[in-house]
Design an enzyme around this catalytic site. Structure first.
Site, PDB file in Angstrom:
ATOM      1  N   ARG A 258      69.032  -7.465  78.195  1.00 16.37           N
ATOM      2  CA  ARG A 258      69.753  -8.303  79.160  1.00 16.37           C
ATOM      3  C   ARG A 258      70.709  -9.272  78.474  1.00 16.37           C
ATOM      4  O   ARG A 258      71.012 -10.338  79.003  1.00 16.37           O
ATOM      5  CB  ARG A 258      68.777  -9.078  80.062  1.00 16.37           C
ATOM      6  CG  ARG A 258      68.010  -8.180  81.019  1.00 16.37           C
ATOM      7  CD  ARG A 258      67.137  -9.001  81.944  1.00 16.37           C
ATOM      8  NE  ARG A 258      66.328  -8.152  82.805  1.00 16.37           N
ATOM      9  CZ  ARG A 258      65.274  -8.559  83.492  1.00 16.37           C
ATOM     10  NH1 ARG A 258      64.902  -9.825  83.438  1.00 16.37           N
ATOM     11  NH2 ARG A 258      64.594  -7.728  84.252  1.00 16.37           N
TER      12      ARG A 258
ATOM     13  N   ARG B 144      73.211 -13.353  82.539  1.00 16.75           N
ATOM     14  CA  ARG B 144      73.281 -14.681  83.131  1.00 16.75           C
ATOM     15  C   ARG B 144      73.214 -15.844  82.161  1.00 16.75           C
ATOM     16  O   ARG B 144      73.573 -16.959  82.534  1.00 16.75           O
ATOM     17  CB  ARG B 144      72.143 -14.831  84.156  1.00 16.75           C
ATOM     18  CG  ARG B 144      72.281 -13.902  85.349  1.00 16.75           C
ATOM     19  CD  ARG B 144      71.064 -13.981  86.248  1.00 16.75           C
ATOM     20  NE  ARG B 144      69.887 -13.427  85.591  1.00 16.75           N
ATOM     21  CZ  ARG B 144      68.669 -13.435  86.126  1.00 16.75           C
ATOM     22  NH1 ARG B 144      68.476 -14.005  87.305  1.00 16.75           N
ATOM     23  NH2 ARG B 144      67.658 -12.897  85.477  1.00 16.75           N
TER      24      ARG B 144
ATOM     25  N   ARG C  99      80.914 -13.691  87.425  1.00 13.84           N
ATOM     26  CA  ARG C  99      80.049 -13.522  88.596  1.00 13.84           C
ATOM     27  C   ARG C  99      80.361 -14.509  89.709  1.00 13.84           C
ATOM     28  O   ARG C  99      80.047 -14.261  90.878  1.00 13.84           O
ATOM     29  CB  ARG C  99      78.584 -13.652  88.175  1.00 13.84           C
ATOM     30  CG  ARG C  99      78.024 -12.399  87.562  1.00 13.84           C
ATOM     31  CD  ARG C  99      77.746 -11.309  88.614  1.00 13.84           C
ATOM     32  NE  ARG C  99      76.514 -11.625  89.336  1.00 13.84           N
ATOM     33  CZ  ARG C  99      76.450 -11.968  90.596  1.00 13.84           C
ATOM     34  NH1 ARG C  99      77.561 -12.054  91.315  1.00 13.84           N
ATOM     35  NH2 ARG C  99      75.299 -12.232  91.178  1.00 13.84           N
TER      36      ARG C  99
ATOM     37  N   ASP D 162      72.945  -1.223  86.268  1.00 11.28           N
ATOM     38  CA  ASP D 162      71.640  -1.474  86.859  1.00 11.28           C
ATOM     39  C   ASP D 162      70.904  -0.151  86.998  1.00 11.28           C
ATOM     40  O   ASP D 162      71.529   0.876  87.304  1.00 11.28           O
ATOM     41  CB  ASP D 162      71.783  -2.143  88.228  1.00 11.28           C
ATOM     42  CG  ASP D 162      70.457  -2.647  88.751  1.00 11.28           C
ATOM     43  OD1 ASP D 162      69.749  -1.884  89.446  1.00 11.28           O
ATOM     44  OD2 ASP D 162      70.107  -3.803  88.486  1.00 11.28           O
TER      45      ASP D 162
ATOM     46  N   TYR E 161      60.206   1.700  93.061  1.00  4.95           N
ATOM     47  CA  TYR E 161      61.186   0.932  93.838  1.00  4.95           C
ATOM     48  C   TYR E 161      61.531   1.646  95.142  1.00  4.95           C
ATOM     49  O   TYR E 161      61.636   1.028  96.207  1.00  4.95           O
ATOM     50  CB  TYR E 161      62.462   0.741  93.032  1.00  4.95           C
ATOM     51  CG  TYR E 161      62.524  -0.500  92.179  1.00  4.95           C
ATOM     52  CD1 TYR E 161      62.520  -1.766  92.755  1.00  4.95           C
ATOM     53  CD2 TYR E 161      62.625  -0.419  90.797  1.00  4.95           C
ATOM     54  CE1 TYR E 161      62.604  -2.909  91.976  1.00  4.95           C
ATOM     55  CE2 TYR E 161      62.704  -1.559  90.002  1.00  4.95           C
ATOM     56  CZ  TYR E 161      62.692  -2.804  90.601  1.00  4.95           C
ATOM     57  OH  TYR E 161      62.771  -3.928  89.841  1.00  4.95           O
TER      58      TYR E 161
END
Length: 345
Positions: free
Chosen positions: A25, A29, A38, A74, A150
């Protein structure tokens, strides 16, 4: 020192000029330049805009000097391409029409990657061009069990009781769904390799939700199926899952080149569980990057010492994804320290 091949050498248990380091990752962020993008673009839109996805992929390479780039995307875009509508909510991804029956599985398709996932492949090609050989590019996907979980639950779950009940209670449903997902992933990963990816990582995020006996039936065999279907020209594959201490031997048995280890298992213990035939990746606790520099440095050195005891073939990484609150300066500290402490003269 050259970053062009040290990650690939470590994956193959060769001796690079120093221990390579990257962060799961890392394109995300915790970087202010990512947050700036973003602020203008939604997450899925970012995934589906190749130029922006390539820009975000390269940001940590340029800022931190990591030894590999991992494509920004993703794992769930494959599910969407298979025909299951995907939405993103404040609490995370959501499938408003989760799988509930054999008929639902029958309606899923194995997509042509260039058609259903062409934006990912264009991002691979664009990123490779912009990297210009400075570091390898890692493509990736989610593992069949994780994607199936999922798709059945419809969202993230603590217990995955719906997915377990469906797949462990109905072997024909499990075979149909996991087989179809595996075929889709094989085509998807092959397309990433053909587009220029230098390595692959398969994320089995929810592997730890299964008992070893169950993972041996509906987890690891389907990763093996994906790997058997790939036409690789030496590109290494890493498999990684969370809370997989008791599953490491099964992950190593998939024919992957490297196994990711989370922070709950020492690398020397992991080596005893996987044998000498695979490299190891990991395994600093991501929360360590929130600590004061002297404490962080001590923890990095502990991982490096553990890695030396685990033998040849180590890529320094976190035991899970980098946390959003991580100061970029601390990530930089880790990269520089790993390189400095492990350089081979």
């Amino acid at each position: 020192m050259s970053r062009a091949d040290r990650y690939l050498k470590a994956c193959r248990r060769e001796e690079p000029d120093c221990t390579p380091v990257w962060f799961m990752r890392q394109a995300g962020r915790f970087l202010p330049e990512y947050r700036a993008i973003r602020a203008k673009v939604g997450f899925l839109e970012l995934c589906k805009t190749p130029d922006l996805a390539a820009e975000v992929t390269i940001q940590p390479v340029e800022r931190l000097g990591v030894d590999a780039a991992i494509l920004f995307s993703d794992i769930l875009v494959v599910c969407e391409a298979m025909g299951l509508p995907l939405e993103l909510e404040d609490k995370g991804p959501h499938f408003p029409q989760p799988l509930r029956s054999h008929a639902d599985v029958d309606r899923l398709r194995v997509p042509d990657p260039e058609e259903g996932l062409g934006f990912v492949l264009e991002a691979v090609r664009t990123t490779k061009k912009r990297l210009a050989g400075t570091v390898p590019l890692i493509g990736f996907c989610g593992a069949p069990w994780t994607l199936a979980a999922y798709m059945i639950e419809g969202k993230t779950s603590r217990s995955f009781e719906k997915a377990k009940a469906a797949l462990l209670g109905d072997e024909s449903l499990a075979f149909a769904l996991l087989g179809k997902i595996s075929d889709a992933l094989t085509a998807y990963l092959q397309a990433q390799l053909d587009a220029g990816a230098d390595a692959l990582q398969i994320f089995d995020s929810w592997a730890g939700a299964l008992a070893p006996y169950d993972y041996a039936r509906i987890g690891a065999p389907y990763i093996s199926r994906v790997l058997r279907g790939l036409r690789r020209q030496g590109q290494p594959v890493t498999v990684f899952g969370v809370e997989t201490g008791e599953l490491l031997g099964l992950l190593a048995g998939t024919s992957a080149d490297m196994v990711g280890v989370d922070w709950r298992v020492a690398l020397t213990d992991a080596r005893a569980r996987v044998g000498t035939g695979v490299a190891l990746q990991g395994n600093l606790d991501p929360a360590s990057l929130l600590l004061p520099a002297p404490v962080l440095e001590e923890r990095v050195r502990l991982v490096l010492a553990d890695a030396r005891g685990a033998g040849r073939g180590h890529v320094f990484n976190l035991g899970h994804g980098i946390l959003p609150a991580t100061p970029p300066g601390n990530a930089q500290l880790v990269v520089d320290l790993v390189h400095r402490e492990t350089v081979r003269k």
